[in-house]
Scaffold this active site. Structure first.
Site, short mmCIF file in Angstrom:
data_model
loop_
_atom_site.label_atom_id
_atom_site.label_comp_id
_atom_site.label_asym_id
_atom_site.label_seq_id
_atom_site.Cartn_x
_atom_site.Cartn_y
_atom_site.Cartn_z
N HIS A 121 -7.09 -20.50 -11.89
CA HIS A 121 -6.36 -19.67 -10.92
C HIS A 121 -4.95 -19.37 -11.42
O HIS A 121 -4.26 -20.26 -11.90
CB HIS A 121 -6.30 -20.44 -9.59
CG HIS A 121 -5.77 -19.64 -8.46
ND1 HIS A 121 -4.54 -19.88 -7.89
CD2 HIS A 121 -6.31 -18.60 -7.79
CE1 HIS A 121 -4.36 -19.02 -6.90
NE2 HIS A 121 -5.42 -18.24 -6.83
N ASP A 179 3.09 -6.20 -4.53
CA ASP A 179 2.00 -7.11 -4.93
C ASP A 179 1.11 -7.38 -3.72
O ASP A 179 1.58 -7.87 -2.71
CB ASP A 179 2.66 -8.42 -5.40
CG ASP A 179 1.65 -9.46 -5.85
OD1 ASP A 179 0.47 -9.14 -5.99
OD2 ASP A 179 2.08 -10.62 -6.06
N MET A 180 -0.14 -7.03 -3.82
CA MET A 180 -1.02 -7.24 -2.64
C MET A 180 -2.44 -7.62 -3.04
O MET A 180 -2.95 -7.21 -4.08
CB MET A 180 -1.10 -5.95 -1.83
CG MET A 180 -1.67 -4.79 -2.62
SD MET A 180 -2.24 -3.46 -1.56
CE MET A 180 -3.51 -2.75 -2.62
N ALA A 181 -3.08 -8.39 -2.17
CA ALA A 181 -4.53 -8.61 -2.27
C ALA A 181 -5.20 -7.33 -1.78
O ALA A 181 -4.60 -6.55 -1.03
CB ALA A 181 -4.92 -9.79 -1.38
N LYS A 229 -11.73 2.51 0.81
CA LYS A 229 -10.69 2.67 -0.23
C LYS A 229 -10.33 1.32 -0.85
O LYS A 229 -10.24 1.18 -2.07
CB LYS A 229 -9.46 3.35 0.36
CG LYS A 229 -9.75 4.73 0.90
CD LYS A 229 -8.50 5.38 1.44
CE LYS A 229 -8.86 6.70 2.11
NZ LYS A 229 -7.68 7.38 2.64
P1 NAI Z 1 1.23 -9.50 1.74
O1 NAI Z 1 0.27 -8.87 2.69
O2 NAI Z 1 2.11 -10.58 2.26
O3 NAI Z 1 2.18 -8.35 1.16
C1 NAI Z 1 1.69 -7.25 0.41
C2 NAI Z 1 2.85 -6.41 -0.11
O4 NAI Z 1 3.37 -5.59 0.95
C3 NAI Z 1 4.02 -7.24 -0.63
O5 NAI Z 1 4.56 -6.65 -1.79
C4 NAI Z 1 5.02 -7.18 0.53
O6 NAI Z 1 6.35 -7.36 0.10
C5 NAI Z 1 4.78 -5.75 1.01
N1 NAI Z 1 5.20 -5.52 2.41
C6 NAI Z 1 4.76 -6.19 3.51
N2 NAI Z 1 5.34 -5.69 4.62
C7 NAI Z 1 6.16 -4.68 4.22
C8 NAI Z 1 7.05 -3.76 4.90
N3 NAI Z 1 7.21 -3.77 6.22
N4 NAI Z 1 7.72 -2.87 4.15
C9 NAI Z 1 7.59 -2.83 2.82
N5 NAI Z 1 6.77 -3.67 2.11
C10 NAI Z 1 6.08 -4.58 2.80
O7 NAI Z 1 0.51 -10.03 0.44
P2 NAI Z 1 -1.03 -10.48 0.29
O8 NAI Z 1 -1.87 -9.25 0.20
O9 NAI Z 1 -1.33 -11.49 1.32
O10 NAI Z 1 -1.00 -11.17 -1.14
C11 NAI Z 1 -0.30 -12.41 -1.31
C12 NAI Z 1 -0.26 -12.86 -2.74
O11 NAI Z 1 -1.49 -13.40 -3.12
C13 NAI Z 1 0.07 -11.82 -3.80
O12 NAI Z 1 1.25 -12.23 -4.41
C14 NAI Z 1 -1.09 -11.86 -4.78
O13 NAI Z 1 -0.69 -11.74 -6.13
C15 NAI Z 1 -1.67 -13.21 -4.50
N6 NAI Z 1 -3.10 -13.29 -4.79
C16 NAI Z 1 -3.53 -13.98 -5.90
C17 NAI Z 1 -4.86 -14.14 -6.17
C18 NAI Z 1 -5.31 -14.88 -7.38
O14 NAI Z 1 -6.51 -15.16 -7.48
N7 NAI Z 1 -4.47 -15.20 -8.34
C19 NAI Z 1 -5.88 -13.58 -5.27
C20 NAI Z 1 -5.34 -12.84 -4.16
C21 NAI Z 1 -4.00 -12.73 -3.92
#
Ligand code: NAI
Length: 355
Positions: A121, A179-181, A229
């Site tokens: 991971h 950065d988002m899932a 999408k």
């Molecule tokens: P999240 O839903 O908390 O945020 C997604 C993105 O939207 C972020 O860049 C956040 O700053 C932005 N955002 C949220 N609200 C906003 C607003 N009001 N205005 C502007 N931008 C806004 O993130 P999520 O999808 O829960 O992902 C969390 C982390 O998990 C990520 O860093 C990802 O790299 C990591 N991840 C890693 C995995 C792995 O296997 N290595 C698998 C899945 C996710």
């Protein structure tokens, strides 16, 4: 019941995590890098990828599913391409080393596409694209994760939460990082609702019949963002970080929780672009800073205080936590302070069983 929180300074949290991972068996070089990475995630307020993960990593390390002294190999496959063989080391370290090759290559040739093949991971993708942007590169990172998301219209998990991260340098000290899932919510958010006995919105996940559920205990599949999408995006990520590297794809990607004694064979891909090969670098950075200013000045909708650029909220949390301390759940702090390596909690075959 709200959980008690402890505020820790960056260096303190990093050291606690490093110590625990060393105790589990990781070398101090690798434990230090993982500690740094996880602290960064907590600093950005993405607690699903910070200290909460240490116990899982410790259990996997202790049970033999992480290569402690990997034979890393960087295979340069073209003038701007390469594959970093990760030997099922902990993903944070394999990816960090692969990224360094990519940064050098993109500086020299204008672009670098680097695959990381067979690793554990890799954590929060922002960590890597942030480092690339600090070197004046535009970066994209994608990676595979274990199959927990149902295909659009389906009932059985097929793809992972397959994240996408993007960064670009600006005129200010910090780059843009988004950065988002590709699922509506990360698995960690369902776990959080389970632990608090809270319902979840019906847009997050489905039960075993593919029907939307508000009961976190009934979740048997996560939903892609924006229906078809997000479904398409998770396929794209899977192809770029799996099939492109000759690795298992879709539902064949290994589970995070099944068999903690073997390597996971996961893949990740970096696409690094040197803007100076396409336009004037200073002008590029200035334009992005202007774009941010314009977004800040744009009129917010009713009930919204301010428009932020994508990813800005994580950046705001990062600066706040650097100054005021990082909030860590007391239960995690107690574990980090204890002598216990792990509590044998994570080794189970049902990916949705975790409490
Ligand atoms: P999240 O839903 O908390 O945020 C997604 C993105 O939207 C972020 O860049 C956040 O700053 C932005 N955002 C949220 N609200 C906003 C607003 N009001 N205005 C502007 N931008 C806004 O993130 P999520 O999808 O829960 O992902 C969390 C982390 O998990 C990520 O860093 C990802 O790299 C990591 N991840 C890693 C995995 C792995 O296997 N290595 C698998 C899945 C996710």
């Amino acid at each position: 019941m709200t959980e008690e929180i402890v505020l820790l300074k960056e260096a303190e949290l990093q050291q606690l995590m490093q110590t625990k991972l060393e105790k589990a068996g990781l070398t101090s070089e690798h434990a230090k890098e993982v500690g740094k990475h996880l602290t960064y995630a907590d600093l950005r307020g993405v607690h699903s990828h910070g200290a909460v993960r240490v116990e899982y990593y410790a259990e996997r390390i202790a049970k033999g599913g992480t290569t402690i002294e990997p034979n890393f190999e960087f295979e340069k496959t073209g003038s701007s391409t390469g594959v970093f063989h990760g030997d099922n080391a902990i993903g944070h370290v394999a990816c960090r080393k692969a990224l360094d090759y990519g940064i050098d290559m993109a500086k020299e040739t204008g672009v670098a596409i680097i695959g990381v093949s067979k690793m554990g991971h890799s954590g929060m993708l922002s960590y890597y694209v942030d480092l690339a942007a600090q070197q004046d590169l535009v970066a994209l990172a994608v990676c595979q994760s274990d199959p927990m998301a149902v295909p659009f219209g389906g009932t059985e998990p097929y793809y992972g939460t397959n994240p996408i991260a993007f960064s670009a340098p600006t005129n200010s000290a910090r780059p843009i990082i988004f950065d988002m899932a590709t699922t509506v919510q990360a698995w960690g958010k369902i776990l959080d609702a389970r632990s608090k006995n809270n319902p979840i919105p019906d847009t997050w996940a489905v039960d075993g019949n593919g029907e939307a559920t508000t009961d976190p205990n009934k979740v048997q599949g996560l939903l892609p963002i924006s229906g078809p999408k997000g479904y398409g995006l998770m396929m794209m990520v899977d192809i770029l970080s799996g099939s492109l590297l000759g690795l298992p794809f879709g539902k064949h990607v290994s589970s995070m929780y099944a068999d903690l004694s073997s390597g996971r064979n996961l893949g990740q891909l970096f696409i690094l672009i040197n803007p100076a090969y396409f336009t004037d670098l200073d002008q590029f950075k200035e334009n992005l800073s202007t774009m941010i200013d314009e977004l800040h000045e744009s009129k917010p909708a009713t009930g919204v205080e301010q428009v932020y650029y994508p990813g800005e909220l994580s950046e705001i949390r990062y600066q706040k936590h650097l100054e005021e301390g990082i909030p860590v759940a007391k239960s995690i702090y107690d574990y980090l302070m204890s002598d216990q390596v792990h509590f044998n909690k994570y080794d189970h075959s049902d990916a949705f069983a975790e409490k």
